[in-house]
Design a protein around this motif. Structure first.
Motif, short mmCIF file in Angstrom:
data_model
loop_
_atom_site.label_atom_id
_atom_site.label_comp_id
_atom_site.label_asym_id
_atom_site.label_seq_id
_atom_site.Cartn_x
_atom_site.Cartn_y
_atom_site.Cartn_z
N GLN A 139 0.81 -1.22 0.00
CA GLN A 139 0.00 0.00 0.00
C GLN A 139 0.85 1.28 0.00
OE1 GLN A 139 -2.42 -0.81 3.50
NE2 GLN A 139 -4.08 -1.43 2.16
N PRO A 140 1.59 1.51 -1.09
CA PRO A 140 2.41 2.72 -1.15
C PRO A 140 1.56 3.99 -1.18
CG PRO A 140 2.31 1.68 -3.30
CD PRO A 140 1.63 0.74 -2.33
N MET A 141 2.15 5.08 -0.73
CA MET A 141 1.51 6.39 -0.85
C MET A 141 1.56 6.75 -2.34
SD MET A 141 0.90 7.51 2.34
CE MET A 141 0.66 9.23 2.11
N THR A 142 0.46 7.32 -2.85
CA THR A 142 0.41 7.69 -4.26
C THR A 142 0.03 9.15 -4.41
OG1 THR A 142 -1.91 7.04 -4.48
CG2 THR A 142 -0.25 5.35 -4.95
N ALA A 143 0.45 9.73 -5.51
CA ALA A 143 0.07 11.11 -5.84
C ALA A 143 0.26 11.31 -7.34
CB ALA A 143 0.91 12.12 -5.05
N HIS A 144 -0.45 12.29 -7.86
CA HIS A 144 -0.32 12.66 -9.26
C HIS A 144 0.50 13.94 -9.35
CE1 HIS A 144 -1.02 13.13 -13.46
NE2 HIS A 144 -1.58 14.31 -13.28
N TRP A 145 1.61 13.87 -10.04
CA TRP A 145 2.51 15.02 -10.24
C TRP A 145 2.63 15.32 -11.73
CZ3 TRP A 145 7.45 13.90 -6.85
CH2 TRP A 145 7.09 13.91 -5.49
N GLY A 146 1.51 15.52 -12.39
CA GLY A 146 1.49 15.71 -13.83
C GLY A 146 2.24 16.93 -14.32
N VAL A 147 3.01 16.74 -15.37
CA VAL A 147 3.66 17.83 -16.09
C VAL A 147 3.43 17.59 -17.59
CG1 VAL A 147 5.43 18.25 -14.32
CG2 VAL A 147 5.93 16.71 -16.18
N LEU A 179 6.43 12.39 9.78
CA LEU A 179 5.10 12.85 9.39
C LEU A 179 4.09 11.70 9.51
CD1 LEU A 179 5.95 14.87 6.14
CD2 LEU A 179 5.51 15.78 8.43
N ASP A 180 2.89 12.01 10.03
CA ASP A 180 1.85 10.99 10.04
C ASP A 180 1.35 10.81 8.60
OD1 ASP A 180 -0.82 12.54 9.62
OD2 ASP A 180 0.23 13.70 11.18
N ARG A 181 0.67 9.72 8.34
CA ARG A 181 0.25 9.35 6.99
C ARG A 181 -0.63 10.42 6.33
NH1 ARG A 181 1.17 4.80 4.09
NH2 ARG A 181 -0.45 4.15 2.65
N LEU A 182 -1.57 10.99 7.06
CA LEU A 182 -2.45 12.00 6.49
C LEU A 182 -1.68 13.27 6.11
CD1 LEU A 182 -5.26 12.94 5.68
CD2 LEU A 182 -5.62 13.68 8.04
N THR A 183 -0.79 13.70 6.98
CA THR A 183 0.01 14.88 6.68
C THR A 183 0.90 14.64 5.46
OG1 THR A 183 0.01 15.54 9.01
CG2 THR A 183 1.71 16.52 7.62
N ARG A 196 0.37 12.49 3.03
CA ARG A 196 -0.51 12.45 1.85
C ARG A 196 -0.82 13.87 1.37
NH1 ARG A 196 -2.79 10.18 -1.45
NH2 ARG A 196 -2.70 8.03 -0.82
N ASN A 197 -1.16 14.75 2.30
CA ASN A 197 -1.47 16.14 1.94
C ASN A 197 -0.27 16.84 1.33
OD1 ASN A 197 -4.13 15.92 2.76
ND2 ASN A 197 -3.72 16.68 4.82
N ARG A 198 0.92 16.60 1.87
CA ARG A 198 2.14 17.21 1.32
C ARG A 198 2.39 16.70 -0.10
NH1 ARG A 198 5.67 18.82 5.79
NH2 ARG A 198 4.29 20.10 7.07
N LEU A 199 2.20 15.41 -0.31
CA LEU A 199 2.41 14.84 -1.65
C LEU A 199 1.44 15.44 -2.66
CD1 LEU A 199 2.97 11.06 -0.79
CD2 LEU A 199 4.71 12.83 -1.21
N GLU A 200 0.19 15.62 -2.24
CA GLU A 200 -0.81 16.24 -3.13
C GLU A 200 -0.46 17.70 -3.39
OE1 GLU A 200 -4.65 15.43 -1.42
OE2 GLU A 200 -4.47 13.28 -1.84
#
Length: 174
Positions: free
Chosen positions: A102-110, A149-153, A155-159
């Motif tokens: 269950q890796p942390m995921t985020a979209h970093w589109g360029v 960092l906790d998981r929610l924080t 996740r928010n930073r990655l977003e």
């Protein structure tokens, strides 16, 4: 985390430009803390020549880069990823494999520099711009105090990183 580097996968549809650039930057900037990989849902089969030219010009060793499928990493025995980042909008909308752990995921589109047209100088500028935008995001990411960092924080930073200058908006998953 026991001193092991965080494994990071950069995904793009063709795995010929942006994801390879992300892999290169993080492996150099985050050496020891991160181990980066790249893959595509529909790999082109070769890394774009302008990607190789730019990375060589910037002092990266490009000898190990190749365009590969994300299926290589979804097989048993593949690396367990801590983070998976999509860097193109179409890959973000696709159904991705189930990544173990269950890796942390985020979209970093360029924007895709491989779609650039025009003179050789204009095409080179598109690749330099993709590099600049990814380098900016990866610099912020690699400076995060991930372990504290906790998981929610986190996740928010990655977003937030994904919304930095030049961000593209991913379509909704199908």
């Amino acid at each position: 985390m026991s001193g092991q580097p965080y494994n990071v996968l950069f995904l793009c549809t063709g795995n010929s430009a942006r994801s390879v650039i992300g892999e290169a930057i993080l492996n150099k900037a985050g050496a020891g803390k991160f181990r980066a990989y790249s893959a595509g849902s529909q790999p082109k089969g070769q890394v774009h020549p302008e990607t190789i030219r730019l990375l060589n010009e910037l002092g990266y060793d490009t000898s190990g880069f190749r365009s590969k499928s994300w299926a290589e990493f979804a097989e048993p025995g593949g690396p367990k990823f801590d983070f998976v980042f999509t860097v193109c909008d179409s890959a973000a909308a696709e159904s991705c494999p189930i990544w173990p752990g269950q890796p942390m995921t985020a979209h970093w589109g360029v924007p895709d520099p491989a779609d650039a047209t025009g003179t050789p100088a204009e095409i080179a500028m598109a690749f330099k711009e993709a590099y600049r935008l990814l380098n900016q995001r990866i610099s912020v990411f690699s400076a995060l105090p991930i372990g504290s960092l906790d998981r929610l924080t986190l996740r928010n930073r990655l977003e937030d990183i994904g919304q930095m200058e030049g961000a593209t908006k991913a379509p909704e998953p199908i």
